[in-house]
Design an enzyme around this catalytic site. Structure first.
Site, PDB file in Angstrom:
ATOM      1  N   CYS A  63     -83.283 120.890 -70.049  1.00 32.35           N
ATOM      2  CA  CYS A  63     -83.788 119.940 -71.033  1.00 32.35           C
ATOM      3  C   CYS A  63     -84.642 118.865 -70.381  1.00 32.35           C
ATOM      4  O   CYS A  63     -85.529 118.291 -71.024  1.00 32.35           O
ATOM      5  CB  CYS A  63     -82.639 119.307 -71.804  1.00 32.35           C
ATOM      6  SG  CYS A  63     -81.365 118.571 -70.759  1.00 32.35           S
ATOM      7  N   HIS A 430     -77.841 115.154 -71.552  1.00 25.46           N
ATOM      8  CA  HIS A 430     -78.871 115.911 -72.262  1.00 25.46           C
ATOM      9  C   HIS A 430     -80.094 115.021 -72.455  1.00 25.46           C
ATOM     10  O   HIS A 430     -79.960 113.799 -72.629  1.00 25.46           O
ATOM     11  CB  HIS A 430     -78.319 116.370 -73.623  1.00 25.46           C
ATOM     12  CG  HIS A 430     -79.276 117.229 -74.404  1.00 25.46           C
ATOM     13  ND1 HIS A 430     -79.828 118.383 -73.889  1.00 25.46           N
ATOM     14  CD2 HIS A 430     -79.794 117.075 -75.646  1.00 25.46           C
ATOM     15  CE1 HIS A 430     -80.621 118.917 -74.807  1.00 25.46           C
ATOM     16  NE2 HIS A 430     -80.630 118.134 -75.866  1.00 25.46           N
TER      17      HIS A 430
END
Length: 732
Positions: A63, A430
């Site tokens: 990510c 994330h």
């Protein structure tokens, strides 16, 4: 994390356009996504790729790469230069490369095993019906990512097309292939599978080969530096090839790049980088992202000021609780004292001296990347720790800490992208990106999922909201005051059109009531208004049209509004009222806190007074008791002295002539008195001389008889004891 984003997106998601009627569809067909609803009335596809909205597939903790690539793609000048160097590929060559690409391999789980199909997973459950699974939450990001992969199209980027533009495969060519595939594709939305780009990244950089959590800011610096190196290497080869082909022409090599060393403490480029010339192919990248910092050092001994220029790709600023980006930049340029072990070597003085140092910006980049230092090393924990400080960042920014000779020191920047880190620490979490596009406003890019969000959605990552989402990297691009005014006018017109459309959309029943109310009853009929009221209504109707109230009736306005002034929008009015209410609540809260603090201090003061009074009373009581005890002790001492004096006088009288007795006689008397209280068993045996001296009545006949009896008893006792010893053989 998931609930946080689901809640935010449900509050800020953009709905369908106002005034459009949705077409009839199959009831079993899936509902369109917010991005599909936004693109329903879109025009033809552009060739520049600005109206393409593709998510990126996550290959296990990638990510960090997806969020940075999205931010760079929607930087229009960066995307255009990447596509143009060394030349653009034709759509046919891109289609040919995609047709002959290796098959796409789905991403693996973090442990390296493929995802297991749904259903029973052990032999124990064989022969038994599978348990009913809970229905998935359709608002969760995981569900939307799965739907995006199922809907497609998926761009399989497992190929390389660098031969088309005569370059060896590098990280730059993989980035160029990725951008070209999105621009050439005929779909506006889909999912990119950047497997070739990640393979090249891991092949050239060992730190990205593991499945560990990586830092998005470090990846941004690495990518920009690698792009510069790849382009410069290719340009050198091209220049050398031209020189070899034309050795006799003496062609001037304007692209010759000289290397200079750059000393830097906070610089983002490597220590040695080629300095771009006017005709350098990487000049555009230096102008876009690279700025120049000036380190000013003033010697406190000779007042000499020395300067040193340092290039930077981004500004890394320290954070403090309840601050802003402007305050962080102000602290970035604050003066720093160089003393003790950090003394400055002054060339003018010729030795180590105390000095003041500060950093100023000499040249501003067109794209300003601000890195907020959310991860700080703490000595107590001996590791990095994430800072959840509230740091407010504005939509528009103007830097003030520039030098006097800076180029365009009043340059205005606007926020166009935010990289958000979600997680409790630097080793897990994330990354997502919130980006402002040219025509479609703000979009949320969360790996495969792309969703439109409201402008206010960007303000959810200051660090003060519940959850673990905080802004980590801010991208500002240069703009002009006229462009900002134009954007504000466009937003005002769009808001006004929405307000007007919502205000004119009257239900049929309400419109029928309006028509009934607007009919005028003839004068003189029952129920007709008076003349004054009737003419007053007509006078107002001439100057201004009737206004609709909330209940659907027509009221004549008390005073006609000026035709040139537009009434404020209800949205703006509600925002202002909300701001006023928040300010009033904040003021009331502060007043209540002050009053509570004052009451607490008053109670503490009273408590201390009562405690001091109690302590004083106890001290006084203790002193009184001590005084009484001393008085009692003195009285008892006086009584005892009197009693002893009386006893001595009685003893003297008992001896006859007290004054004629010698000191030895007084001592003997005192000794006899001392043993007078003893009983007969414990009374010591005195010889005859002592008995005669002890008492005057010692020679009486009765006492002599008693004394003779005692002597006989003692003699008998001794005889019995000697007989007993003799029987045992102890005596001869």
């Amino acid at each position: 994390m998931t609930s946080f984003f689901g809640k935010l997106k449900s509050q800020n998601a953009t709905g369908p356009a106002v005034g459009t009627t949705p077409a009839k569809k199959d009831p079993n067909a899936p509902l369109p996504t917010p991005l599909e609803r936004m693109l329903m009335n879109a025009g033809p596809i552009r060739n520049d790729g600005s109206d393409k909205f593709f998510g990126m597939e996550n290959f296990g903790n990638t990510c960090y790469c997806n969020s940075i690539l999205q931010c760079l793609y929607y930087s229009v000048p960066f995307r255009d230069h990447v596509l143009s160097y060394p030349k653009r590929s034709t759509p046919e060559s891109v289609a040919h490369a995609q047709a002959h690409a290796p098959p796409r391999i789905p991403p693996l789980q973090q442990n390296g095993t493929a995802k297991k199909p749904l259903g029973p997973s052990s032999a124990r459950s064989a022969g038994t019906p599978p348990q009913q699974q809970k229905p998935e939450d359709k608002d969760s990001p995981e569900y939307k990512k799965k739907q995006a992969l199922l809907a497609g199209p998926i761009l399989n980027m497992s190929y390389e097309n660098s031969r088309e533009y005569e370059m060896p495969e590098t990280l730059f060519t993989s980035l160029k292939d990725l951008f070209e595939a999105v621009v050439v594709n005929q779909s506006r939305m889909g999912v990119i599978s950047p497997s070739r780009f990640l393979e090249t990244l891991r092949r050239e950089n060992e730190m990205f080969r593991s499945a560990m959590h990586q830092d998005a800011h470090e990846f941004l610096n690495l990518l920009l530096n690698t792009v510069v190196e790849n382009i410069e290497d290719h340009d050198r080869k091209v220049i050398a090839q031209r020189k070899a082909e034309q050795p006799l022409r003496g062609v001037e090599d304007d692209g010759d790049l000289s290397k200079t060393e750059s000393e830097s403490g906070t610089v983002s480029f490597p220590p040695i980088l080629p300095t771009p010339t006017t005709s350098s192919p990487t000049r555009w990248l230096h102008e876009l992202f690279e700025g120049t910092l000036t380190s000013e050092t003033r010697c406190l001994t000779c007042e000499n000021v020395s300067q040193r220029d340092e290039p930077f790709l981004d500004l890394s600023v320290d954070l403090e609780q309840h601050s802003s980006v402007t305050a962080c930049l102000r602290r970035f340029s604050e003066e720093e004292m160089l003393c003790e072990r950090n003394k400055f070597h002054c060339d003018n003085c010729g030795g180590l001296q105390e000095a003041e140092k500060r950093m100023k910006i000499k040249r501003l980049p067109k794209i300003l990347a601000l890195h907020l230092k959310r991860f700080k090393y703490t000595e107590d924990l001996q590791r990095l720790q994430k800072l959840f400080h509230k740091v407010v960042y504005p939509y528009h920014l103007r830097l003030f800490n520039t030098t006097d000779d800076a180029e365009d020191p009043d340059r205005l920047y606007e926020l166009y992208a935010v990289v958000v880190h979600i997680g409790g620490g630097p080793y897990h979490g994330h990354y997502v990106a919130v980006i402002k596009t040219q025509d479609r406003g703000w979009l949320l890019f969360d790996d495969e999922m792309v969703e439109p969000v409201d402008k206010t959605f960007v303000r959810n990552f200051f660090g003060d909201r519940p959850g673990l989402a905080c802004a980590y990297v801010l991208f500002y691009q240069e703009t002009t005051f006229e462009a900002v005014q134009k954007e504000q006018r466009m937003e005002g017109k769009r808001r006004a059109s929405q307000d007007l459309t919502s205000g004119l959309a009257v239900p049929p029943r309400q419109s029928a009531e309006l028509h009934q109310v607007q009919t005028v009853t003839p004068m003189g009929s029952p129920g007709s208004p008076s003349d004054a009221t009737y003419y007053a209504t007509l006078d107002h109707a001439v100057t201004a049209p009737p206004e609709f109230t909330t209940n659907g009736h027509v009221e004549s306005p008390r005073s006609p509004p000026p035709p040139t002034v537009r009434p404020p929008s209800p949205v703006l009015q509600s925002k202002r009222e909300r701001v006023k209410e928040e300010k009033a609540h904040e003021k009331a809260r502060r007043a209540a806190e002050k009053q509570a603090e004052k009451d607490r201090q008053e109670v503490e003061k009273q408590r201390r007074k009562v405690l001091a009074a109690k302590l004083t009373e106890a001290q006084k009581r203790q002193e009184a008791e001590l005084k009484a005890a001393l008085e009692a002790s003195k009285a008892s001492k006086a009584e005892e002295d009197k009693r002893h004096a009386l006893e001595r006088s009685q003893t003297v009288h008992a001896n006859g002539s007290g004054s004629g007795s010698s000191g030895f006689d007084r001592f003997k008397r005192t000794k006899s008195l001392r043993f007078g209280s003893l009983n007969k068993k414990e009374k010591p045996q005195l010889d005859s001389s002592e008995e005669n001296v002890a008492s005057p009545d010692a020679m009486t006949p009765e006492k002599e008889k008693d004394k003779d009896k005692d002597k006989e008893k003692e003699k008998d006792r001794r005889n019995r004891f000697s007989i007993r010893k003799k029987s045992f053989g102890m005596l001869p």
